[in-house]
Design a protein around this motif. Structure first.
Motif, PDB file in Angstrom:
ATOM      1  N   ALA A  73       0.516  -1.397   0.273  1.00 46.39           N
ATOM      2  CA  ALA A  73       0.140  -0.394   0.105  1.00 46.39           C
ATOM      3  C   ALA A  73       0.611   1.330   0.381  1.00 46.39           C
ATOM      4  O   ALA A  73       1.588   1.562   0.637  1.00 46.39           O
ATOM      5  CB  ALA A  73      -0.849   0.434   1.105  1.00 46.39           C
ATOM      6  N   MET A  74       0.926   1.827  -0.752  1.00 44.76           N
ATOM      7  CA  MET A  74       1.815   2.974  -1.138  1.00 44.76           C
ATOM      8  C   MET A  74       1.427   4.292  -2.809  1.00 44.76           C
ATOM      9  O   MET A  74       0.409   3.575  -3.110  1.00 44.76           O
ATOM     10  CB  MET A  74       3.547   2.654  -1.348  1.00 44.76           C
ATOM     11  CG  MET A  74       3.200   2.127  -3.145  1.00 44.76           C
ATOM     12  SD  MET A  74       4.847   1.814  -3.395  1.00 44.76           S
ATOM     13  CE  MET A  74       5.166   0.560  -2.602  1.00 44.76           C
ATOM     14  N   SER A  75       1.637   5.294  -1.868  1.00 40.77           N
ATOM     15  CA  SER A  75       1.452   6.022  -3.436  1.00 40.77           C
ATOM     16  C   SER A  75       1.980   5.715  -4.511  1.00 40.77           C
ATOM     17  O   SER A  75       3.156   5.413  -4.707  1.00 40.77           O
ATOM     18  CB  SER A  75       2.055   7.836  -3.049  1.00 40.77           C
ATOM     19  OG  SER A  75       3.047   7.682  -2.774  1.00 40.77           O
ATOM     20  N   ASN A  76       1.328   6.156  -5.652  1.00 45.56           N
ATOM     21  CA  ASN A  76       2.729   6.014  -6.752  1.00 45.56           C
ATOM     22  C   ASN A  76       3.734   6.695  -6.917  1.00 45.56           C
ATOM     23  O   ASN A  76       4.609   6.313  -7.406  1.00 45.56           O
ATOM     24  CB  ASN A  76       1.660   6.760  -7.801  1.00 45.56           C
ATOM     25  CG  ASN A  76       1.397   6.401  -9.044  1.00 45.56           C
ATOM     26  OD1 ASN A  76       2.163   5.557  -9.325  1.00 45.56           O
ATOM     27  ND2 ASN A  76       1.757   7.015 -10.230  1.00 45.56           N
ATOM     28  N   ARG A  77       3.286   8.166  -6.115  1.00 48.81           N
ATOM     29  CA  ARG A  77       4.827   8.804  -6.278  1.00 48.81           C
ATOM     30  C   ARG A  77       6.256   8.330  -5.709  1.00 48.81           C
ATOM     31  O   ARG A  77       6.937   8.209  -5.847  1.00 48.81           O
ATOM     32  CB  ARG A  77       4.375  10.352  -5.333  1.00 48.81           C
ATOM     33  CG  ARG A  77       5.833  11.104  -5.290  1.00 48.81           C
ATOM     34  CD  ARG A  77       5.365  11.847  -4.480  1.00 48.81           C
ATOM     35  NE  ARG A  77       4.470  11.987  -2.713  1.00 48.81           N
ATOM     36  CZ  ARG A  77       6.390  11.846  -2.045  1.00 48.81           C
ATOM     37  NH1 ARG A  77       7.455  11.222  -2.372  1.00 48.81           N
ATOM     38  NH2 ARG A  77       5.542  11.162  -0.735  1.00 48.81           N
ATOM     39  N   LEU A  78       5.486   7.356  -4.162  1.00 48.44           N
ATOM     40  CA  LEU A  78       6.685   6.887  -3.514  1.00 48.44           C
ATOM     41  C   LEU A  78       7.052   5.271  -4.683  1.00 48.44           C
ATOM     42  O   LEU A  78       8.034   5.036  -4.759  1.00 48.44           O
ATOM     43  CB  LEU A  78       5.961   6.339  -2.502  1.00 48.44           C
ATOM     44  CG  LEU A  78       6.771   5.515  -1.315  1.00 48.44           C
ATOM     45  CD1 LEU A  78       8.086   5.973  -0.691  1.00 48.44           C
ATOM     46  CD2 LEU A  78       6.269   4.932   0.268  1.00 48.44           C
TER      47      LEU A  78
END
Length: 768
Positions: free
Chosen positions: A254-259
């Motif tokens: 579960a992470m942001s697209n940026r990360l």
């Protein structure tokens, strides 16, 4: 083996024959997505293929050996299931029939070179279209010569070392097995030490991971894609696998697209830029979509945005696991979703040849999708030289050759450079040659847990144990060896005998840590501490009052406790492979000075995970000397590591002066040089890893407290001073915003030249 040039068909001659223009036209648009000029030869070959033959190119199966039909074959190869000769003969015949019908594109994990020759001969002489197979295996950190696990090699902070060991791996694997592809390097960034596969990569840092990814690809591939002693690299796992929730293998992320783009993607880009033409899809989900069925990852990002023109293979049956994820309702739908997403080759499951033809016939799957996948596979085989010579990497005359002596020397050197000295109170190390030493612990004599995970091809000759290494350095009367306990179980009277040995010695070398099975795939640990029985042994030894040197065997960062944490000296020895005992003894006895640095952060407690140095700045940090109440902290421990990323000692002492920059500002298209004076103030020659970090303290996206920009290794004689400089482009200070745009703002940047991620004084530069 002789070149099989008689099997090669000239492209121009082939094109003089009939070409199905309709199929060529149908995939011409798709083929434009592949880097380089469209290959009419391959497209005409696809035009000749039946649906079953096309689907067969998408299928990878395990290589069965003709020797399996021999009685007692398991004694030759213990990895082989316990088949009777009759059962083995039936399985082998069935597989050969599948190959001869053109329904096999790739094979994996051969047991011997004869298996490769047997299968490839069927493919190029007994099939209708004579398309060669391509062979792969897990050559992760060694073949016959086992090198330090990749995490250990990352501790060298020397990518060139990893390039050399990868090259040696490729030479041995092609010589002994004749394979074409290795499922390596693993380039996942790993920031949770509970995850078992931390050992397989380069640790927690993006820059370090990217440099080692590129180096290993170059090493494996040697002189290029057609190097007969080179292995095609397959960086894995695309994408985000290292961020598995709770460090639990195969779990979702579960992470942001940026990360995802800023942390987990760069090592893959580095690997592709270095020439990798394979990659492996991951087991995990990303934002709820399994990677193997994730079109946004495998097509939109990988192919369209990154321009990757090679082949994606599934991880072991990961296309079949779309069902367990609840993403596909059955095998048929799993095959459709995975292939449509961009997974070209299915590993072992067999669902592509089983379902893809009927999916195309029913109109559920566009044949253009199938043709493009086949095109990529054939293109990779051609780029790998297999159409010109299907036996390019096969050399049966030398298949039984032993590893060169130079490879053993390289393994010992790699061991030296991987070892990290964490603590050396009172300069206990190096030991005097006449010291009376008690070597105690479950790994003192152990040879089964020296190599670590992913060393399935290691020969029957055991790697060098600690006992063997120290016997070569110390007189028999000066070395006492006791196990004390097992890895996870007590030995009757073991601790008592160990205490007696410690009491009779000048110094104790306490060999504790993890077994090989405690790290690697499917080896997540909820608590990254020592097994209880080893901790009990350590407490008993500490009670003798004798100085203790911890020799830590591990495949991840560990949370050290009690007597282990408080020992006078701590040496991280990882899993070092073939020359392990010799390499460790060389360091402990002072014949070689330690130079390794931590590629992962050692936490104070397991509960801090995931814990890494490049964390975002908190709104409630705990300043030194202030109460942690209502600040970012865990009850009972500080918000600090036990040992930070980049940390490591030498046998000497190194002093850093405050860094300097020669200009107060830098333009956004300019560069700046930051320098620091480094002095060896001790009595030993020392190799120091000088690290350059940055922080953008005021940005529209909260930035890490530090970020590694560069590093250099320098060797200093006693009393020597060197100026170490880093020239940085202002563009290195940029970050990604939430729309994935690279942003470089005007403002202040902090820079450090320091020995690790928590040390040093900052100097500031203004970006204008």
């Amino acid at each position: 083996m002789k070149k099989t040039t008689e099997l090669h068909v000239d492209r121009r001659q082939f094109l003089k024959g009939s070409v199905a223009t309709a199929i060529v036209a149908s995939i011409a648009g798709c083929a434009s997505q592949v880097q380089g000029q469209q290959d009419s030869y391959l497209m005409s070959l696809i035009a000749k293929m039946t649906l079953a033959e096309k689907a067969g190119q998408l299928h990878m199966d395990g290589v069965l050996s003709p020797k399996m039909v021999q009685p007692n074959f398991q004694k030759i190869n213990p990895f082989t299931p316990n088949f009777t000769p009759e059962q083995a003969a039936g399985l082998l015949a069935a597989q050969q029939a599948q190959i001869r019908s053109g329904q096999m594109g790739m094979m994996t994990s051969p047991e011997d070179i004869d298996s490769v020759v047997y299968a490839q001969t069927s493919a190029v002489k007994e099939t209708r279209l004579k398309i060669p197979l391509i062979f792969g295996a897990d050559i992760i950190h060694g073949h016959h010569t086992i090198y330090p696990i990749p995490l250990a090699e990352a501790a060298s902070f020397e990518p060139e070392l990893a390039e050399r060991t990868a090259r040696a791996c490729a030479v041995e694997a092609t010589t002994n097995l004749g394979i074409d592809v290795t499922y390596a390097p693993m380039v996942d960034i790993a920031r949770d030490q509970r995850w078992g596969r931390v050992m397989e990569g380069a640790g927690e840092d993006v820059l370090l991971g990217s440099r080692f990814a590129a180096a290993r690809v170059k090493g494996f591939q040697g002189k290029g894609l057609t190097d007969p002693k080179g292995l095609l690299a397959c960086p894995k796992h695309f994408l985000g696998y290292g961020a598995a929730e709770s460090g639990l293998d195969y779990a979702g992320t579960a992470m942001s697209n940026r990360l995802l783009h800023e942390v987990y993607l760069p090592p893959f880009k580095a690997a592709f830029d270095a020439g990798a033409i394979f990659t492996m899809a991951a087991f995990n989900t990303v934002d709820g979509v399994p990677s193997t069925g994730n079109k946004a990852l495998l097509t939109d990002l990988l192919r369209t945005e990154m321009g990757f023109s090679g082949v994606v293979i599934s991880d072991f049956q990961s296309e079949l696991e779309l069902i367990n994820h609840g993403f596909a309702k059955d095998e048929r739908e799993a095959a459709k979703l995975a292939l449509d997403a961009g997974c070209d080759i299915g590993m072992v499951s067999g669902i592509y040849p089983k379902y893809v033809p009927q999916l195309v016939q029913s109109g559920e799957l566009d044949e253009k999708v199938l043709d493009l996948a086949v095109y990529r596979i054939l293109d990779v085989k051609m780029r790998a030289g297999l159409f010109d010579d299907p036996f390019l990497r096969v050399d049966q005359a030398h298949a039984a050759d032993k590893a060169p002596a130079a490879h053993l020397a390289l393994a010992r050197e790699a061991g030296h450079k991987s070892i990290v000295l964490l603590k050396n109170t009172g300069q206990l190390l190096p030991l005097a040659s006449n010291a009376k030493v008690a070597l105690i612990g479950p790994f003192a004599r152990d040879t089964k847990n020296v190599d670590g995970a992913w060393s399935p091809f290691a020969p029957q000759v055991a790697s060098v144990s600690l006992a063997e290494g120290f016997k070569a350095k110390l007189a028999p009367s000066n070395l006492i060896i006791e196990d004390g306990c097992g890895i996870s179980e007590a030995i009757e009277g073991g601790i008592e005998r160990a205490v007696e040995a410690a009491s009779a010695a000048d110094v104790v070398l306490l060999a504790v840590g993890e077994s090989a099975s405690m790290s690697g795939e499917a080896s997540s640990r909820a608590s990254i501490t020592l097994p209880a029985v080893q901790q009990q042994l350590a407490e008993a030894i500490a009670a003798t009052g004798k100085p203790v040197v911890i020799l830590l065997r591990n495949g991840r960062a560990l949370a050290l406790e009690g007597a282990v944490k408080q020992a006078q000296a701590i040496v991280v020895t990882w899993f070092l492979g073939t020359q392990s005992g010799h390499a460790i003894a060389d360091i402990v006895m002072g014949e070689v000075s330690p130079s390794g640095r931590l590629p992962v952060t050692f936490p104070i407690a397991s509960g801090q995970q995931p814990y890494y140095y490049a964390r975002e700045s908190s709104g409630r940090p705990t300043p030194v000397g202030e109460s942690p109440m209502f600040k970012s902290h865990f009850i009972g421990i500080p918000d600090d590591p036990l040992y930070p990323f980049g940390f490591g000692l030498t046998y000497s002492t190194i002093e850093y002066q405050t860094p300097t920059v020669y200009t107060a500002s830098v333009s956004k298209d300019g560069s700046v040089t930051v320098s620091a004076e480094i002095t060896n103030t001790g009595e030993y020659e020392a190799t120091e890893v000088v690290q350059c970090y940055m922080q953008d303290p005021y940005a529209r996206i909260v930035q890490p407290v530090r970020k590694l920009l560069d590093f250099k290794k320098v060797t200093l004689q006693p009393g020597e001073q060197q100026t170490v400089s880093f020239t940085l482009l202002a563009s290195q200070f940029a970050y990604l915003d939430q729309k994935l745009n690279k942003v470089l703002e005007s403002g202040t940047i902090k820079l450090w030249v320091a020995p690790h991620a928590r040390a040093g004084e900052a100097v500031e530069i203004d970006v204008v």
